[in-house]
Scaffold this active site. Structure first.
Site, PDB file in Angstrom:
ATOM      1  N   ASP A 442       0.792  -1.243   0.000  1.00  0.00           N
ATOM      2  CA  ASP A 442       0.000   0.000   0.000  1.00  0.00           C
ATOM      3  C   ASP A 442       0.819   1.286   0.000  1.00  0.00           C
ATOM      4  O   ASP A 442       0.328   2.335   0.422  1.00  0.00           O
ATOM      5  CB  ASP A 442      -0.930   0.031   1.224  1.00  0.00           C
ATOM      6  CG  ASP A 442      -1.915  -1.122   1.270  1.00  0.00           C
ATOM      7  OD1 ASP A 442      -2.004  -1.870   0.283  1.00  0.00           O
ATOM      8  OD2 ASP A 442      -2.607  -1.271   2.300  1.00  0.00           O
ATOM      9  N   HIS A 446      -0.694   5.290   1.071  1.00  0.00           N
ATOM     10  CA  HIS A 446      -0.259   6.130   2.195  1.00  0.00           C
ATOM     11  C   HIS A 446       0.450   7.383   1.689  1.00  0.00           C
ATOM     12  O   HIS A 446       0.125   8.504   2.104  1.00  0.00           O
ATOM     13  CB  HIS A 446       0.694   5.347   3.097  1.00  0.00           C
ATOM     14  CG  HIS A 446       0.106   4.116   3.711  1.00  0.00           C
ATOM     15  ND1 HIS A 446       0.348   3.757   5.024  1.00  0.00           N
ATOM     16  CD2 HIS A 446      -0.696   3.147   3.221  1.00  0.00           C
ATOM     17  CE1 HIS A 446      -0.286   2.621   5.294  1.00  0.00           C
ATOM     18  NE2 HIS A 446      -0.920   2.236   4.203  1.00  0.00           N
ATOM     19  N   GLU A 520      -6.983  -3.604  -3.871  1.00  0.00           N
ATOM     20  CA  GLU A 520      -8.365  -3.371  -3.478  1.00  0.00           C
ATOM     21  C   GLU A 520      -8.862  -2.048  -4.056  1.00  0.00           C
ATOM     22  O   GLU A 520      -9.748  -2.013  -4.893  1.00  0.00           O
ATOM     23  CB  GLU A 520      -8.458  -3.384  -1.952  1.00  0.00           C
ATOM     24  CG  GLU A 520      -9.856  -3.310  -1.378  1.00  0.00           C
ATOM     25  CD  GLU A 520      -9.821  -3.476   0.142  1.00  0.00           C
ATOM     26  OE1 GLU A 520     -10.447  -4.429   0.641  1.00  0.00           O
ATOM     27  OE2 GLU A 520      -9.164  -2.649   0.816  1.00  0.00           O
ATOM     28  N   GLU A 524      -7.724   5.032  -4.645  1.00  0.00           N
ATOM     29  CA  GLU A 524      -6.581   5.511  -3.862  1.00  0.00           C
ATOM     30  C   GLU A 524      -5.293   5.423  -4.674  1.00  0.00           C
ATOM     31  O   GLU A 524      -4.378   6.229  -4.479  1.00  0.00           O
ATOM     32  CB  GLU A 524      -6.469   4.723  -2.561  1.00  0.00           C
ATOM     33  CG  GLU A 524      -7.560   5.086  -1.558  1.00  0.00           C
ATOM     34  CD  GLU A 524      -7.441   4.322  -0.248  1.00  0.00           C
ATOM     35  OE1 GLU A 524      -7.263   4.959   0.801  1.00  0.00           O
ATOM     36  OE2 GLU A 524      -7.529   3.070  -0.274  1.00  0.00           O
TER      37      GLU A 524
END
Length: 723
Positions: A442, A446, A520, A524
């Site tokens: 990820d 972030h 996922e 983002e």
């Protein structure tokens, strides 16, 4: 201790990684699988072949159109995967349909031997399965190619095996080959594989499931035969094989483009396979008179979880996407009759900002909090409410700076030299901390939130921007480095998260999982590249702005292709496509309706995680209003469930606003809570900027704009470059 880098933008990319070095206790040792010559440079952590270098290296990876496994002992397993499907998932199943082995290693003289990754690039990985057997695993190749090198005593024995029984073994005459260079292998499973060799090879059936081939040196290619009509095509192109490939991006001269080129050996033309998004982008490039040397073989198709793969002849491709330029504001502006409501919410949200209220030490949730605040400043500019901007600037300076200068208590960014990338303090000793940031999960999520806040703050306060440009660029470089010197001159691997063949990101890092990498939230990921583009705009770095915009555009196209599910489209089986409108988690080998944090029935979460954070670019992610309506109507019944979070409802209503703005506004006004990366201001801004062109007084970047007036955070002659 606080840490400060050079005041020159880009120094963190081209020189020192800026953040302090630290030794991670949770990352694996890469030297177990990577060739020694590759260890001097940063290594990929989210790559399509990652399973080959994790744990025992024996989990399969999907190298389209085959699943490949290296079980050790000088063997390579090849699978043309079947699919199981249900309303909740679509999964490719691995079976060792055909195993190619160095017979000496398989007999035990090389037992326990692990493969070595001797080379890798954007489009391929090379595995040295044994000292004599090398696998050239090139993505989208209809053949699996291995080269066999003679040892000190001469050519070596090769064995072929299967979990199925061989019911036909026949030598065939290939129109351009001599006798014994083509074999047909038919199995009791109903499958047929074709085997091509660069020199005559003698096959004999040792057992029902095993074949032997003594004393061979040269190239062997195996290809699954989906349909008998495809055999002449496989024959024709069997002598030319790729050994490596490279994807080129030149954001200055060719924005929104990716070019592929393969290194090939043998004779004749190169046959590869294109997935559905490739075909779309090949066609766009062809419309601009590119790809004249490329031929699409529409009737030559292989099945894939990513849709049918179609034959393409040509050793280089040009892919072109429609441009999506990065913008700070909504494309239409806020409607004049909505400005007052947005401003009222804005004043309330800005008035509630307090650094002490941000109590989380999670890099993900902290990043969302500062990006949420930064949105308020940008919206203030759009609606002409300049007097609230200083308060946002002060909040951002107080909350973002400690993460950049090392003074934040409880967490922070550090540099891991083992793999070459940023990790968090908490992630040094806990692989689950910060959602696995310490094992390279990820990162784009972030860092994308932090970069949005940095872009805004650097634009509001250019002197702050100049001071912390090295940290900003190091954060960008962690997942957006393009030029990586494999001799050891770089600090970050090439495009850590973004896959230049699938044309989307992978969020999963250094965790060996049979289904491969996964992602996922596409939205983002889009935020990460969009925010990097804004960093480029803020620092006057046209190359970074173009690179970020290009990756965001490709990510959105991939989301629309594979995450957005349209009933009857044919991408997935009817039971799955009829029951879903968005994929929960997309894996290399699986499509799952469930999320990491919620069951499939929580449809509001599934919609929300594909939309948040709500930004100007979000409208480009959801351009199809008919699909949006279908998605919202699929989701709305789930909101009647007990315990549904108000914050998730906000995203459902935001999409509803694309086709029924007034109904969505009424629902938004009744909400009592919002996502920690969202706000009432942001939702009202979104809804009041839908529909016809707006006439709000504050839209624009003229001299009265607090953001525009700040200028850029670097002088135009700074020489800032992002590599």
């Amino acid at each position: 201790m606080p840490h400060h880098g050079s005041h020159r933008p880009g120094a963190g990319v081209q020189g020192d990684p800026v953040f302090p070095r630290a030794t991670s206790r949770v990352v694996p040792d890469p030297s177990r699988f990577f060739a020694p010559g590759l260890l001097a440079a940063p290594l990929p952590t989210n790559a399509f072949f990652q399973n080959f270098v994790l744990k025992d290296g024996d989990m399969p990876e999907y190298i389209h159109p085959y699943s490949i496994r290296s079980p050790g002992g000088g063997a390579l397993d090849v699978c043309y995967p079947s699919r199981s499907h249900s309303p909740s998932s679509v999964t490719q199943t691995f079976v060792a349909d055909l195993t190619v082995s160095d017979a000496a290693a398989a007999a035990g003289t090389g037992s326990g031997q692990r493969h070595v990754v001797s080379a890798f690039d954007d489009l391929s990985v090379t595995l040295d399965v044994s000292q004599s057997l090398r696998a050239h695993l090139v993505r989208g190749c209809p053949y699996v190619t291995v080269t066999v090198t003679a040892n000190a005593t001469g050519p070596i024995d090769i064995s072929f095996a299967s979990v199925h029984a061989f019911v036909e073994l026949s030598s065939c005459q290939c129109h351009h080959g001599s006798s014994g260079t083509k074999w047909r292998l038919r199995m009791d499973s109903g499958q047929t594989f074709l085997l091509y060799a660069s020199a005559p090879i003698r096959l004999a059936q040792a057992t029902p499931t095993q074949l032997s081939a003594p004393a061979f040196a040269g190239a062997i290619r195996v290809a699954y035969l989906p349909d008998a009509s495809m055999e002449p095509v496989l024959d024709r192109y069997s002598r030319c094989f790729p050994t490596a490939g490279h994807a080129t991006m030149n954001p200055n001269d060719r924005p929104f483009c990716v070019d592929y080129a393969w290194h090939k050996e043998g004779h004749g033309e190169l046959l590869m396979l294109a997935h559905p998004l490739h075909l779309r982008l090949l066609a766009l490039a062809a419309a601009d008179d590119e790809n004249r040397a490329v031929r699409v073989l529409d009737g030559f198709r292989y099945r894939s979880i990513d849709g049918d793969m179609v034959g393409v002849v040509g050793c280089s491709w040009a892919l072109r996407a429609d441009p999506v330029p990065p913008t700070w504001h909504s494309t239409r502006g806020v409607r004049a009759d909505g400005v007052a409501e947005v401003v009222a919410a804005l004043r309330a949200d800005v008035g509630a900002l307090a650094p002490a209220a941000v109590t989380t030490t999670s890099s993900y949730f902290y990043g969302k909090a500062v990006a949420r605040a930064a949105r308020l400043a940008v919206i203030a500019e759009e609606v002409g409410c300049a007097d609230v901007v200083p308060a946002v600037r002060e909040f951002l300076a107080a909350t973002v700076t400690p993460w950049l200068d090392g003074s934040f208590q409880g967490n922070g960014f550090l540099y891991d030299a083992t793999w070459g990338g940023l990790v968090t303090m908490q992630g040094l000793t806990d692989s689950g901390a910060d959602f696995g940031f310490g094992i390279y999960n990820d990162h784009h999520y972030h860092l994308g939130y932090f970069l949005y806040a940095i872009a805004v703050l650097a634009r509001l306060d250019p002197s702050w921007g100049r001071q912390y440009a090295p940290q900003a660029y190091a954060m960008v470089a962690d997942f957006m480095t393009v030029s990586c010197d494999k001799s050891g001159g770089s600090f970050f691997t090439r495009l850590r998260m973004f896959d230049l063949w699938t044309l989307h990101s992978w969020a999963g890092g250094l965790a060996a999982i049979p289904d491969g990498r996964n992602q996922e939230s596409t939205s983002e990921a889009v935020n990460a590249y969009y925010s990097a583009a804004l960093v480029g705009l803020t620092y006057g770095d046209a190359r970074l702005a173009s690179l970020g915009a290009t990756l965001a555009a490709l990510e959105m196209l991939a989301a629309q292709t594979w995450w957005h599910v349209r009933d009857g489209e044919g991408m997935y089986e009817e039971d799955f496509s009829g029951s879903n409108r968005v994929v929960g988690v997309l894996w290399a080998n699986k499509r799952d309706s469930a999320l990491w944090f919620a069951p499939a029935e929580w449809k509001e979460c599934r919609l929300g995680i594909q939309l948040l954070p709500l930004l100007p670019i979000s409208e480009a992610l959801f351009p199809d209003v008919a699909f949006v309506r279908d998605l919202v109507e699929w989701t709305l019944p789930a909101l009647a469930r007990d315990g549904v979070g108000e914050w998730w409802k906000g995203f459902v209503y935001a999409l509803q606003g694309l086709y029924d703005t007034e109904a969505a506004l009424a629902k938004i006004r009744a909400l009592t809570a919002h996502d920690n990366g969202n706000s009432l201001t942001n939702l009202l801004w979104w809804l009041h900027s839908r529909g016809p062109a707006a006439a709000s007084s504050g839209t624009g970047t003229g001299s009265g704009s607090p953001l525009a007036a700040a200028g850029t955070a670097t002088d135009s002659d700074s020489g800032c470059q992002h590599e």
